[in-house]
Design an enzyme around this catalytic site. Structure first.
Site, PDB file in Angstrom:
ATOM      1  N   PHE A 184       0.854  -1.184   0.000  1.00 23.30           N
ATOM      2  CA  PHE A 184       0.000   0.000   0.000  1.00 23.30           C
ATOM      3  C   PHE A 184       0.891   1.236   0.000  1.00 23.30           C
ATOM      4  CE2 PHE A 184      -2.271   3.531   1.874  1.00 23.30           C
ATOM      5  CZ  PHE A 184      -3.487   3.498   1.208  1.00 23.30           C
ATOM      6  N   ASP A 201       9.724   2.432   1.037  1.00 27.21           N
ATOM      7  CA  ASP A 201       8.569   3.196   1.514  1.00 27.21           C
ATOM      8  C   ASP A 201       8.450   2.960   3.020  1.00 27.21           C
ATOM      9  OD1 ASP A 201       6.118   4.192   2.279  1.00 27.21           O
ATOM     10  OD2 ASP A 201       5.074   3.542   0.479  1.00 27.21           O
ATOM     11  N   LYS A 244       3.927  10.279   8.033  1.00 28.90           N
ATOM     12  CA  LYS A 244       3.243   9.832   9.245  1.00 28.90           C
ATOM     13  C   LYS A 244       3.960  10.298  10.509  1.00 28.90           C
ATOM     14  CE  LYS A 244       0.550   5.914   7.459  1.00 28.90           C
ATOM     15  NZ  LYS A 244      -0.785   6.431   7.734  1.00 28.90           N
TER      16      LYS A 244
END
Length: 477
Positions: A161, A256, A285
């Site tokens: 994702f 990532d 994040k």
């Protein structure tokens, strides 16, 4: 809407602590307002309306306190309202809230880029670009990889994702629903199997032999630990082998680390567990404790390959967000990353005991640091099997909601399922987690799972409600 502030500071009250039913009256009003005005694309996990936080605790609009094992989806790394982060934000906001770093020189932008380059596990000299979100820097990395190499193809992984913007969602292969109704996706993207050393054969046997020559592949983008894919930790040797394969063919390796980075796994970056050094690393994040900033850190020669104006952002590297990121990095290096390692090990030891207490129901507990997945499987008793199949036939992964919802409603603990249709509940609390917090989550899990063994019972009454909702949703889809 203003908070229903409790007369006591959060730290002066027991946690969890309920003063109304869930959801309370003010929360119900807030949900109604939301449902009238916001995009219905937002899935929403619980009817919780947070207005205040402190450490690993969230207070809702009615004054109820919850233990937070979701951290705003791995964002509130230093806990809610850490005083160092709050002070950094307040000080910067009092001086300069915004000026675009795309067109002007902001010292704090360069300072954060220097810090990210310092802590990134990239060989040689590195530079950084700042955006606002994980999806933004994924898009930036895709552009950079194609531009710097002159090659057209990019490889992601099944289960991965990377975001919901067009390039990022094309790279995403965790759930078909993310692509449904939005095709065609971007061309030139392939998806490899993830996680096992043997999976690396796919590159030579399938990709390079049948789909695209190696010298036309610009980059491979990998989550060192998959998030929505089920909190999957790769087999030792997988990432190391991938690094060797990409280096051999002149392919860029892009890590990532949007969810797995910023101390969450007990190391600054998840790739550090395997000693892998990517060409490009992506962070967002938790890197700024809740402020919107993201970073693409890359080998300097790659970033120096594109010209002025090739990429930019009006808001990326906003001064207030940069100040929060700098404070966050200091806190991560001065104890919080180490605490994630210690508390993560403690939590996994306790949670793994559930596999013995509830055989067949809890099938795996995995992760690194405070990035933990608890996977559930089909119960062994005939009565429970029948109930499981009823849930699964209504909606794949519905059993996990029988765990997450009682954790919320009965134990006032916020967790999340690792994506629609997943059989894994994910735990990604703030990195300030305490010994007592770990004991609470273990006790709560044990109680909820024990409740799932009682048929009929409260848990399966909830299950009937969930099945009814799922079937109605299917009928109207």
């Amino acid at each position: 809407m203003t908070a229903a502030a409790s007369p006591l500071a959060i730290s002066a009250r027991p946690v969890p602590d309920l003063v109304t039913e869930i959801p309370g009256p003010k929360a119900r009003a807030a949900v109604a307002l939301d449902e009238a005005w916001t995009s219905p694309s937002l899935p929403r996990a619980y009817p919780i309306v947070p207005v205040r936080g402190e450490g690993s605790t969230i207070e809702d609009v009615d004054g109820n306190l919850f233990l937070d094992f979701a951290a705003g989806i791995a964002v509130n790394s230093t806990g809610h309202a850490h005083p160092d982060v709050v002070e950094a934000i307040r000080r910067q906001a009092g001086e300069l809230i915004h000026y675009s770093a795309s067109d002007f020189y902001l010292p704090i932008y360069a300072e954060l880029c220097r810090e990210l380059a310092r802590i990134a596990p990239i060989e040689g000299r590195a530079r950084a670009y700042l955006g606002n979100s994980g999806a933004e820097v994924v898009e930036a990395a895709m552009k950079l990889a194609r531009h710097a190499t002159g090659r057209p193809y990019i490889v992601g992984f099944l289960g991965g994702f990377h975001g919901r913007t067009y390039g990022a969602v094309t790279l995403t292969a965790s759930k078909a629903k993310y692509h449904a109704g939005f095709g065609p996706m971007l061309p030139g993207i392939f998806h490899a199997p993830y996680g096992h050393v043997a999976d690396l054969r796919w590159f030579d046997e399938v990709l390079f032999d049948k789909l695209a020559p190696a010298d036309e592949v610009a980059a491979v983008v990998v989550e060192p630990i998959q998030g929505e894919g089920g909190y999957l930790v790769p087999e030792d040797g997988f990432l190391e082998g991938l690094r060797e394969l990409t280096r051999r063919h002149g392919i860029l390796l892009i890590a990532d680390e949007v969810q797995s980075g910023a101390g969450r796994t007990g190391r600054m970056w998840a790739v550090d567990h395997w000693g892998v050094k990517p060409d490009i690393l992506l962070t967002a994040k938790g890197i700024a404790s809740g402020m919107p900033v993201a970073g693409m850190i890359a080998r300097a020669d790659l970033l120096e390959a594109w010209a002025k104006g090739a990429h930019g952002s009006t808001y990326g590297g906003n001064p207030v967000a940069c100040a929060a990121a700098l404070a966050t990095i200091r806190l991560l290096e001065n104890g919080l990353t180490a605490n994630a390692a210690v508390r993560g090990e403690q939590a996994m030891v306790g949670l793994r005991e559930l596999m013995a207490h509830h055989p067949g129901v809890v099938v795996d507990v995995r992760g690194k640091g405070l990035m933990i997945g608890v996977e559930f499987g089909q119960p062994r008793s005939l009565k429970l099997k029948a109930s499981w199949h009823t849930l699964e036939s209504a909606s794949k992964g519905l059993f996990c909601q029988l765990i997450a919802i009682p954790l919320f409603k009965e134990h006032r603990i916020l967790t999340q399922v690792a994506g629609h249709g997943s059989h894994t509940v994910k735990l990604l609390p703030p990195l300030v987690l305490s010994d007592a917090d770990c004991e609470r989550i273990e006790t709560a899990f044990d109680a909820v799972i024990a409740g799932s063994h009682r048929v009929p019972g409260a848990v399966w009454s909830l299950g009937k409600t969930l099945v009814d909702h799922a079937l109605r949703a299917r009928a109207t889809a």
